[in-house]
Scaffold this motif. Sequence first.
Motif, PDB file in Angstrom:
ATOM      1  N   LEU A 352       0.798  -0.743  -0.019  1.00  0.00           N
ATOM      2  CA  LEU A 352       0.472  -0.550  -0.139  1.00  0.00           C
ATOM      3  C   LEU A 352       1.584   0.949  -0.421  1.00  0.00           C
ATOM      4  CD1 LEU A 352      -2.525  -1.159   2.312  1.00  0.00           C
ATOM      5  CD2 LEU A 352      -3.085  -1.008   0.121  1.00  0.00           C
ATOM      6  N   ASP A 355       2.174   2.141  -2.741  1.00  0.00           N
ATOM      7  CA  ASP A 355       0.671   2.540  -4.001  1.00  0.00           C
ATOM      8  C   ASP A 355       0.577   4.033  -3.998  1.00  0.00           C
ATOM      9  OD1 ASP A 355      -0.671   2.090  -5.701  1.00  0.00           O
ATOM     10  OD2 ASP A 355      -2.609   2.166  -4.174  1.00  0.00           O
ATOM     11  N   ASP A 356       0.413   4.160  -2.916  1.00  0.00           N
ATOM     12  CA  ASP A 356       0.527   5.847  -2.065  1.00  0.00           C
ATOM     13  C   ASP A 356       1.251   6.503  -2.707  1.00  0.00           C
ATOM     14  OD1 ASP A 356      -2.029   5.224  -0.508  1.00  0.00           O
ATOM     15  OD2 ASP A 356      -0.686   5.204   1.439  1.00  0.00           O
ATOM     16  N   ALA A 358       3.094   5.530  -5.298  1.00  0.00           N
ATOM     17  CA  ALA A 358       2.837   5.592  -7.153  1.00  0.00           C
ATOM     18  C   ALA A 358       1.879   7.456  -7.370  1.00  0.00           C
ATOM     19  CB  ALA A 358       2.692   4.307  -7.398  1.00  0.00           C
ATOM     20  N   LEU A 359       0.954   7.051  -6.350  1.00  0.00           N
ATOM     21  CA  LEU A 359       0.264   8.193  -6.596  1.00  0.00           C
ATOM     22  C   LEU A 359       0.285  10.119  -6.683  1.00  0.00           C
ATOM     23  CD1 LEU A 359      -3.413   8.609  -7.445  1.00  0.00           C
ATOM     24  CD2 LEU A 359      -3.842   8.493  -4.356  1.00  0.00           C
ATOM     25  N   ILE A 360       1.316   9.642  -5.597  1.00  0.00           N
ATOM     26  CA  ILE A 360       1.922  10.726  -5.543  1.00  0.00           C
ATOM     27  C   ILE A 360       2.650  11.311  -6.013  1.00  0.00           C
ATOM     28  CG2 ILE A 360       2.869  12.579  -3.364  1.00  0.00           C
ATOM     29  CD1 ILE A 360       0.557  11.577  -2.498  1.00  0.00           C
ATOM     30  N   GLN A 362       2.228  10.746  -9.214  1.00  0.00           N
ATOM     31  CA  GLN A 362       1.946  10.921 -10.810  1.00  0.00           C
ATOM     32  C   GLN A 362       1.080  11.480 -10.296  1.00  0.00           C
ATOM     33  OE1 GLN A 362      -1.059   7.741 -11.518  1.00  0.00           O
ATOM     34  NE2 GLN A 362      -1.751   8.841 -13.356  1.00  0.00           N
ATOM     35  N   LEU A 363       0.467  12.443  -9.347  1.00  0.00           N
ATOM     36  CA  LEU A 363       0.099  13.727  -9.156  1.00  0.00           C
ATOM     37  C   LEU A 363       0.986  14.523  -9.021  1.00  0.00           C
ATOM     38  CD1 LEU A 363      -2.002  12.737  -5.463  1.00  0.00           C
ATOM     39  CD2 LEU A 363      -2.844  13.586  -8.020  1.00  0.00           C
ATOM     40  N   ALA A 364       2.152  14.496  -8.699  1.00  0.00           N
ATOM     41  CA  ALA A 364       3.199  15.748  -8.466  1.00  0.00           C
ATOM     42  C   ALA A 364       4.169  16.079  -9.892  1.00  0.00           C
ATOM     43  CB  ALA A 364       4.400  15.359  -7.110  1.00  0.00           C
TER      44      ALA A 364
ATOM     45  N   ASN B  91      -7.477   4.744  -4.533  1.00  0.00           N
ATOM     46  CA  ASN B  91      -6.584   5.687  -5.115  1.00  0.00           C
ATOM     47  C   ASN B  91      -6.685   5.724  -6.418  1.00  0.00           C
ATOM     48  OD1 ASN B  91      -4.918   5.788  -2.821  1.00  0.00           O
ATOM     49  ND2 ASN B  91      -3.487   4.903  -2.805  1.00  0.00           N
ATOM     50  N   ARG B  95      -6.663   8.565  -9.645  1.00  0.00           N
ATOM     51  CA  ARG B  95      -6.271   7.978 -11.122  1.00  0.00           C
ATOM     52  C   ARG B  95      -6.905   8.287 -11.621  1.00  0.00           C
ATOM     53  NH1 ARG B  95      -3.398   3.959  -7.986  1.00  0.00           N
ATOM     54  NH2 ARG B  95      -0.939   4.874  -7.945  1.00  0.00           N
TER      55      ARG B  95
END
Lengths: 475, 215
Positions: A352, A355-356, A358-360, A362-364, B91, B95
């Motif tokens: 997890l 995953d977090d 990776a998301l951060i 992507q958002l950044a 999450n 996306r």
Amino acid sequence: MSAEGWYLIFPDSPGASIAMLVVLGMVVLYLARMPVHQAIRSITRVLRNGMRLTARSLELLEKRLVARNREVLLSAGREAAERVVEREFERVEAAVNRDLSDYPALHRRLSASIQRIEEDYQSHAESPPAPDDWVHAVDTIAKISSTRDTMTKVLKDIQTSIERDQSTALEEYRKATNERHRLLSRAMPHWRKLVKGIDSVSVALNRLLERSRSIDRYMEEYRSIVRGDEHAERALSSSSITQFFIAGLVLVIAVGGALVNFHLIARPLQEMVGGSAYIAGFKVSQVAALVIILMEIAMGLFFMEAMRVTRLFPVISALDDRLRIRMGWAAFVLLFILASVEAGLAYMREILAQDDAALIAQLAGTDTAVAGQQWITAAAQMGMGFILPFALTFVAIPLESFIHAARTVSGVLAVLGLRALAFFFRLGGNIFHHLGALLIQIYDIAAFAPLGIERLIASRSAEHKASPRAKVAEA
Amino acid sequence: MKLKTLFIAIACMAATACSAPADHRQGVYMLLDTSGTYTQELNKAQSIMNYVLAKLDSADVFAVARIDTASFSEKDIIAKVSFDEQPSRANQQKRAFLENINRFVKEVKSSTYTDITGGLLQGVEFLREAGTGSKTILIFSDMKEEIPAGYVRDVPLDLTGIQVVALNVTKLRGDNIDPREYAGRLEAWRGKVERAGGQFRIINDLERLESIVQE
């Protein structure tokens, strides 16, 4: 008359008005003097007595608490001493079972060795030399005159025969001696075995003696506690306070471990129980993580209790041995399952977290850098997730010490608190007592003029009464 | 007697735990001004949306809508999401939401008018319907309202319990000539929001976005 000039008895003369008011005030104070004095005395006496009574009650309570603390301390000390002595006896029993249980066999072996040695000793005894009767015959024959040839020949034959016999006897004697030496050398291992056996018995006995000396020492301490000796009480009190701080320190460390454990499982538990549910202001996932950790600690406590390492629950200690051991196994199995679950959750946490991250990223708007050594973090988290529950098991030991020591420490603190409170109440009582006297004095200062007049009149009156007597006395 | 006391204690605890549970969910409704040259600022809006997405948690609600000629319409909502209870699914939703927003920013066309009040009304309606514990309306605009003729926007607003945050309020050419216009415009909005029972804040420095969404 305006409100501001209410005190102007003589409107044209404020000075005279004030003087008049002062005089009136003094007269009023003088007239009310006795009731006011009595009121002040009564109030301060009530306050003083109340405070002294409270202080006395607190002192009595303190004494009772001291006695109770002493009882508790000695009882705890007695229990601890009993446990130590019991443990020593268990060790003695184990030593006896281990070292002396095969004593009959050892005795048999020693007896056999001794018998064998004795037999060998008997058999190797030196055979007596051949009887020397023929020596006298030879002497007699040798005294016969040797002029005759026949006699000479006979004598020579006899000599030859004797020398041959002597040689044969010597040979036999040597053979017998060799045999004895052989028997003696065969007895050597038996001697060694005998010595070894005796040595082992000696070591076991020395060990037992050492244990018995320890038991004597502990028993002496126990007797001292049972007698309620002052030095025993002091030692127990000091030991309790030390235990309190040491156990407290270890518990703080354990709390740190529990917090790490909590953070390992709180995040993945959100996946199971949801991330938005709350109970009493706390996230359900956090409550669930806390419950799991508390269950692990509880299982650890039961396990330690079942193993008789701690004695927090007398019911478990009093269980039948088989049942107690089964309970210990059950607690261990549950603990193992919980530890395995935690290891799984810790692994899930790593997934997890990735995953977090990776998301951060992507958002950044940055690329996700996948580290090659992530398995190390995952393995470390899993290891911690598995080990920490078992490590928390040992919390039972400092917890028990802390609880027992906390009773003593809290008792000591309560005694100190009561003593301080009693002191302050007593001090307050005295302050009120002297405050009453001071208030009376201040009151009398305010009414000084009438009091002065009263004293003057009283002294004149006394002189007046005394003067006829003086005249009579002079006469 | 002891059992009775225990029962009362348990009942009290249960009542404390169950009575009026605080709703920790957050609702954020973001309005994007797409009028005139302000569309050039949308890249900044994108970073704000990313920030909000990163901060929102499971079961929170987020919607992004455009401010155009007539904004009081569901059609102006570009993307909306109610995040799942499971953080990993949330999450995935984030996306997908991000992709929608990126697509919108690429394809956005300027509108002639700026109906901020209409967007605000739509936002209030959306957040009230979502029923989240905290409600925030982010307005990414220069706050210069231009309503086409015939549209009635002088309607009473109810912003009780809603926080309105004006983001990146750029100065217009007229503001540079007379700064009072800029201050007056912001004060007018503050008055309008506060009279409606809401809270009004301005954040022009996009480095200070921490207070928009609670952790």
